[in-house]
Design an enzyme around this catalytic site. Structure first.
Site, PDB file in Angstrom:
ATOM      1  N   THR A  28     -29.507 -47.324 -27.287  1.00 24.45           N
ATOM      2  CA  THR A  28     -28.811 -48.469 -27.892  1.00 24.45           C
ATOM      3  C   THR A  28     -27.484 -48.069 -28.523  1.00 24.45           C
ATOM      4  O   THR A  28     -26.657 -48.931 -28.811  1.00 24.45           O
ATOM      5  CB  THR A  28     -29.685 -49.102 -28.980  1.00 24.45           C
ATOM      6  OG1 THR A  28     -29.851 -48.166 -30.066  1.00 24.45           O
ATOM      7  CG2 THR A  28     -31.058 -49.480 -28.429  1.00 24.45           C
ATOM      8  N   ASP A  60     -23.932 -29.748 -32.232  1.00 25.77           N
ATOM      9  CA  ASP A  60     -24.336 -28.681 -31.314  1.00 25.77           C
ATOM     10  C   ASP A  60     -23.366 -27.505 -31.357  1.00 25.77           C
ATOM     11  O   ASP A  60     -23.776 -26.344 -31.326  1.00 25.77           O
ATOM     12  CB  ASP A  60     -24.422 -29.207 -29.883  1.00 25.77           C
ATOM     13  CG  ASP A  60     -25.671 -30.049 -29.647  1.00 25.77           C
ATOM     14  OD1 ASP A  60     -26.613 -29.972 -30.460  1.00 25.77           O
ATOM     15  OD2 ASP A  60     -25.705 -30.798 -28.651  1.00 25.77           O
TER      16      ASP A  60
END
Length: 206
Positions: free
Chosen positions: A105, A200
């Site tokens: 979403t 990350d």
């Protein structure tokens, strides 16, 4: 209002961060340094009070910060921005808000919030390297306003026009301080050309 940094050091360090070859250790150093530079620009309007101090040669008129600052890093990527700002303002309080983006979403989901019952600071700096869809920033400002925060600023590295528009529409009173505005948001919600996933790249998990 949107304040895109024009500082040469910000632009230089951001370019190094974008590079694919930049390793996590160097990336963390750069995000700390850029955050420090952006904080310098974002706090130019902090309120001060007049004081006098004794110097080795007499008495000098000076200024003392009269507002308490809160740093609100959005977990986890915002963590890398804290140390640089904290070094400049060691008296700042740090309150963490945990949000993650649902990959289907693209909407933020809250999972962590340890704000005290009542506001303890006058100015809140929301820290998040990427203002992509704007969802996480909007949700964080929603939380801070419900908490009772009076002055809120967003500080980040990269933003898209879409993310800026969304945050401004939801919270037009929140200034946006950004290192650079990039081209656009792609179909999976990443900034282009961007620098990849800031979390990350900081923590070596990409």
């Amino acid at each position: 209002m949107v304040f895109e940094s024009k500082h040469p050091l910000v632009k230089h360090k951001l370019t190094l961060m974008r590079h694919l070859a930049t390793k996590p250790k160097k990336f963390r150093e750069l995000i700390r340094e850029v955050a420090m530079l952006l904080c310098y620009e974002a706090t130019a309007d902090l309120k001060t009070s007049d004081i006098e101090v004794e110097t080795p040669m007499g008495t000098a008129a000076g200024q003392d910060l009269s507002e308490k600052i809160g740093l609100i890093p959005i977990l986890r990527a915002g963590l890398g921005m804290v140390d640089g700002i904290w070094e400049m303002m060691p008296g700042a309080e740090v309150w963490h808000i945990g949000l993650y983006r649902d990959e289907e979403t693209l909407q933020p989901v809250s999972y962590y919030n340890k704000l005290p019952t009542f506001p303890t600071v006058q100015v809140c700096l929301v820290l998040d390297p990427m203002l992509a869809t704007g969802g996480s920033a909007i949700a964080t400002v929603d939380i801070l306003k419900k908490w009772g925060a009076q002055r809120i600023k967003f500080v980040g590295l990269l933003a898209t026009p879409e993310g800026i528009a969304a945050l401004q529409e939801a919270h037009p009173d929140v200034p946006i301080h950004i290192a650079q505005i990039d081209s656009h948001l792609n179909d999976i919600g990443f900034i282009v050309p961007g620098l990849g996933d800031a979390g990350d790249r900081q923590f070596g998990t990409g």
